[in-house]
Design a protein around this motif. Sequence first.
Motif, PDB file in Angstrom:
ATOM      1  N   SER A  82      -7.588  -2.944   5.975  1.00  0.00           N
ATOM      2  CA  SER A  82      -6.203  -2.668   6.361  1.00  0.00           C
ATOM      3  C   SER A  82      -5.557  -1.554   5.557  1.00  0.00           C
ATOM      4  CB  SER A  82      -5.361  -3.948   6.239  1.00  0.00           C
ATOM      5  OG  SER A  82      -5.349  -4.411   4.900  1.00  0.00           O
ATOM      6  N   ASP A  83      -6.262  -1.001   4.565  1.00  0.00           N
ATOM      7  CA  ASP A  83      -5.660   0.024   3.714  1.00  0.00           C
ATOM      8  C   ASP A  83      -5.205   1.249   4.493  1.00  0.00           C
ATOM      9  OD1 ASP A  83      -5.413  -1.053   1.232  1.00  0.00           O
ATOM     10  OD2 ASP A  83      -7.267  -0.231   0.419  1.00  0.00           O
ATOM     11  N   ALA A  84      -5.896   1.555   5.576  1.00  0.00           N
ATOM     12  CA  ALA A  84      -5.531   2.746   6.351  1.00  0.00           C
ATOM     13  C   ALA A  84      -4.171   2.601   7.025  1.00  0.00           C
ATOM     14  CB  ALA A  84      -6.604   3.031   7.407  1.00  0.00           C
ATOM     15  N   THR A  85      -3.691   1.371   7.127  1.00  0.00           N
ATOM     16  CA  THR A  85      -2.408   1.132   7.806  1.00  0.00           C
ATOM     17  C   THR A  85      -1.254   0.906   6.836  1.00  0.00           C
ATOM     18  OG1 THR A  85      -2.860  -1.248   7.996  1.00  0.00           O
ATOM     19  CG2 THR A  85      -3.587   0.155   9.817  1.00  0.00           C
ATOM     20  N   VAL A  86      -1.509   1.053   5.528  1.00  0.00           N
ATOM     21  CA  VAL A  86      -0.422   0.925   4.553  1.00  0.00           C
ATOM     22  C   VAL A  86       0.529   2.111   4.733  1.00  0.00           C
ATOM     23  CG1 VAL A  86       0.201   0.868   2.111  1.00  0.00           C
ATOM     24  CG2 VAL A  86      -1.881  -0.272   2.888  1.00  0.00           C
ATOM     25  N   PRO A  87       1.832   1.868   4.911  1.00  0.00           N
ATOM     26  CA  PRO A  87       2.777   2.975   5.122  1.00  0.00           C
ATOM     27  C   PRO A  87       2.812   3.932   3.924  1.00  0.00           C
ATOM     28  CG  PRO A  87       3.774   0.859   5.674  1.00  0.00           C
ATOM     29  CD  PRO A  87       2.498   0.552   4.984  1.00  0.00           C
ATOM     30  N   ALA A  88       3.163   5.153   4.178  1.00  0.00           N
ATOM     31  CA  ALA A  88       3.264   6.151   3.114  1.00  0.00           C
ATOM     32  C   ALA A  88       4.573   6.009   2.345  1.00  0.00           C
ATOM     33  CB  ALA A  88       3.140   7.554   3.699  1.00  0.00           C
ATOM     34  N   GLU A  89       5.643   5.589   3.033  1.00  0.00           N
ATOM     35  CA  GLU A  89       6.951   5.449   2.395  1.00  0.00           C
ATOM     36  C   GLU A  89       6.898   4.348   1.344  1.00  0.00           C
ATOM     37  OE1 GLU A  89      10.734   4.416   1.255  1.00  0.00           O
ATOM     38  OE2 GLU A  89       9.533   3.031   2.464  1.00  0.00           O
ATOM     39  N   PRO A  90       7.358   4.614   0.104  1.00  0.00           N
ATOM     40  CA  PRO A  90       7.181   3.669  -1.008  1.00  0.00           C
ATOM     41  C   PRO A  90       7.649   2.242  -0.749  1.00  0.00           C
ATOM     42  CG  PRO A  90       7.880   5.783  -1.858  1.00  0.00           C
ATOM     43  CD  PRO A  90       7.968   5.873  -0.361  1.00  0.00           C
ATOM     44  N   ARG A  91       8.877   2.072  -0.279  1.00  0.00           N
ATOM     45  CA  ARG A  91       9.387   0.714  -0.081  1.00  0.00           C
ATOM     46  C   ARG A  91       8.644   0.001   1.049  1.00  0.00           C
ATOM     47  NH1 ARG A  91      14.960  -0.322  -2.253  1.00  0.00           N
ATOM     48  NH2 ARG A  91      15.402   1.454  -3.623  1.00  0.00           N
ATOM     49  N   ALA A  92       8.336   0.728   2.095  1.00  0.00           N
ATOM     50  CA  ALA A  92       7.574   0.128   3.189  1.00  0.00           C
ATOM     51  C   ALA A  92       6.179  -0.257   2.715  1.00  0.00           C
ATOM     52  CB  ALA A  92       7.489   1.114   4.360  1.00  0.00           C
ATOM     53  N   ALA A  93       5.601   0.560   1.848  1.00  0.00           N
ATOM     54  CA  ALA A  93       4.279   0.248   1.306  1.00  0.00           C
ATOM     55  C   ALA A  93       4.321  -1.018   0.460  1.00  0.00           C
ATOM     56  CB  ALA A  93       3.770   1.423   0.475  1.00  0.00           C
ATOM     57  N   LEU A  94       5.353  -1.144  -0.368  1.00  0.00           N
ATOM     58  CA  LEU A  94       5.486  -2.342  -1.199  1.00  0.00           C
ATOM     59  C   LEU A  94       5.638  -3.590  -0.345  1.00  0.00           C
ATOM     60  CD1 LEU A  94       7.867  -1.054  -4.017  1.00  0.00           C
ATOM     61  CD2 LEU A  94       5.448  -1.670  -4.260  1.00  0.00           C
ATOM     62  N   ALA A 139      -7.588  -1.657  -7.312  1.00  0.00           N
ATOM     63  CA  ALA A 139      -7.152  -0.979  -6.085  1.00  0.00           C
ATOM     64  C   ALA A 139      -5.635  -1.013  -5.959  1.00  0.00           C
ATOM     65  CB  ALA A 139      -7.802  -1.626  -4.859  1.00  0.00           C
ATOM     66  N   LEU A 140      -5.023  -2.119  -6.379  1.00  0.00           N
ATOM     67  CA  LEU A 140      -3.556  -2.203  -6.354  1.00  0.00           C
ATOM     68  C   LEU A 140      -2.953  -1.171  -7.299  1.00  0.00           C
ATOM     69  CD1 LEU A 140      -0.938  -3.608  -5.453  1.00  0.00           C
ATOM     70  CD2 LEU A 140      -1.253  -5.208  -7.372  1.00  0.00           C
ATOM     71  N   HIS A 141      -3.541  -1.019  -8.482  1.00  0.00           N
ATOM     72  CA  HIS A 141      -3.060  -0.015  -9.433  1.00  0.00           C
ATOM     73  C   HIS A 141      -3.088   1.376  -8.809  1.00  0.00           C
ATOM     74  CE1 HIS A 141      -2.814  -1.950 -13.578  1.00  0.00           C
ATOM     75  NE2 HIS A 141      -3.129  -2.961 -12.767  1.00  0.00           N
ATOM     76  N   VAL A 142      -4.174   1.686  -8.124  1.00  0.00           N
ATOM     77  CA  VAL A 142      -4.302   2.997  -7.475  1.00  0.00           C
ATOM     78  C   VAL A 142      -3.253   3.152  -6.386  1.00  0.00           C
ATOM     79  CG1 VAL A 142      -5.806   4.437  -6.046  1.00  0.00           C
ATOM     80  CG2 VAL A 142      -6.757   3.214  -8.003  1.00  0.00           C
ATOM     81  N   ARG A 143      -3.075   2.104  -5.596  1.00  0.00           N
ATOM     82  CA  ARG A 143      -2.115   2.146  -4.493  1.00  0.00           C
ATOM     83  C   ARG A 143      -0.694   2.310  -5.027  1.00  0.00           C
ATOM     84  NH1 ARG A 143      -2.335   3.488   0.565  1.00  0.00           N
ATOM     85  NH2 ARG A 143      -4.272   2.290   0.780  1.00  0.00           N
ATOM     86  N   LEU A 144      -0.329   1.584  -6.081  1.00  0.00           N
ATOM     87  CA  LEU A 144       1.014   1.693  -6.641  1.00  0.00           C
ATOM     88  C   LEU A 144       1.215   3.036  -7.336  1.00  0.00           C
ATOM     89  CD1 LEU A 144       1.616  -1.917  -8.037  1.00  0.00           C
ATOM     90  CD2 LEU A 144       2.356  -0.935  -5.861  1.00  0.00           C
ATOM     91  N   ALA A 145       0.186   3.547  -7.965  1.00  0.00           N
ATOM     92  CA  ALA A 145       0.290   4.852  -8.621  1.00  0.00           C
ATOM     93  C   ALA A 145       0.600   5.935  -7.599  1.00  0.00           C
ATOM     94  CB  ALA A 145      -1.003   5.175  -9.364  1.00  0.00           C
ATOM     95  N   ALA A 146       0.081   5.770  -6.391  1.00  0.00           N
ATOM     96  CA  ALA A 146       0.305   6.762  -5.336  1.00  0.00           C
ATOM     97  C   ALA A 146       1.772   6.844  -4.929  1.00  0.00           C
ATOM     98  CB  ALA A 146      -0.557   6.442  -4.121  1.00  0.00           C
ATOM     99  N   ALA A 153       3.680  -2.913 -17.090  1.00  0.00           N
ATOM    100  CA  ALA A 153       4.663  -3.996 -16.962  1.00  0.00           C
ATOM    101  C   ALA A 153       5.283  -4.009 -15.574  1.00  0.00           C
ATOM    102  CB  ALA A 153       5.740  -3.849 -18.030  1.00  0.00           C
ATOM    103  N   ASP A 154       5.503  -2.832 -15.001  1.00  0.00           N
ATOM    104  CA  ASP A 154       6.064  -2.767 -13.646  1.00  0.00           C
ATOM    105  C   ASP A 154       5.089  -3.332 -12.626  1.00  0.00           C
ATOM    106  OD1 ASP A 154       8.348  -1.591 -14.634  1.00  0.00           O
ATOM    107  OD2 ASP A 154       7.686   0.464 -14.196  1.00  0.00           O
ATOM    108  N   ILE A 155       3.805  -3.058 -12.825  1.00  0.00           N
ATOM    109  CA  ILE A 155       2.781  -3.592 -11.919  1.00  0.00           C
ATOM    110  C   ILE A 155       2.688  -5.106 -12.076  1.00  0.00           C
ATOM    111  CG2 ILE A 155       0.325  -3.577 -11.362  1.00  0.00           C
ATOM    112  CD1 ILE A 155       0.307  -0.623 -12.296  1.00  0.00           C
ATOM    113  N   ASP A 156       2.715  -5.577 -13.322  1.00  0.00           N
ATOM    114  CA  ASP A 156       2.680  -7.019 -13.570  1.00  0.00           C
ATOM    115  C   ASP A 156       3.871  -7.711 -12.906  1.00  0.00           C
ATOM    116  OD1 ASP A 156       0.371  -6.802 -15.045  1.00  0.00           O
ATOM    117  OD2 ASP A 156       1.345  -6.974 -17.003  1.00  0.00           O
ATOM    118  N   LEU A 157       5.026  -7.070 -12.953  1.00  0.00           N
ATOM    119  CA  LEU A 157       6.226  -7.662 -12.357  1.00  0.00           C
ATOM    120  C   LEU A 157       6.059  -7.793 -10.839  1.00  0.00           C
ATOM    121  CD1 LEU A 157       9.100  -8.717 -12.603  1.00  0.00           C
ATOM    122  CD2 LEU A 157       9.920  -6.343 -12.487  1.00  0.00           C
TER     123      LEU A 157
END
Length: 214
Positions: A82-94, A139-146, A153-157
Amino acid sequence: MLGETTTSWQAKRREGTRQEILSAAWAVAREHGLAALTLREVAARVGMRAPSLYSHFDSKHAIYDAMFEQAWSEYEELARESDATVPAEPRAALRYLAWRFFDFSLADLARHQLMNVRTIPDFTPSAESYAPAVRVLDALHVRLAAIGITDGADIDLFVALVGGLIDHQWANDPGGTRWARLIDRAVDMYADALHLPRSDISSSDESATDQEER
């Protein structure tokens, strides 16, 4: 089977038996609870005597270990597909990432408990079984870094926020939407705290409507 060595055939048969045992273990866990798993019950479901299981798994914890790896591998595969369908917009991606793990976790209590809650006393997954979970987090770290989130700490939160909503949903309203309907709102609060830009994604009210349609 023609053209297949005896060793290869035996390995396939052994793996098939292991998978049958794991399927039986999941069935027991889902019917009676993860901690109620017994070798006797699992063996009975696959037509074995309990001691015979030791030729496939060294202990009950070894069965839990294989189940743990299987569970995280299932989510890893879902995320990959499903990674190909993750939105590019930050809030939508979250929101997408939060909902993906929330829905997966709410689909199976026993699986969620084994993956995310220390339900089994003295059980610690082996490094091999823990590897899919590590890859998922990486993979989550990579996705959030993008989308600009790199602080540990932000990722942990974010992980704690989603995990907390999952735990409250299971504990207080299984099968309902009491905490599910808070996901988008909580993600927006998280994004606001990190000063992520707002866009034209749906409002909290519209998100509640989306949840009702799920």
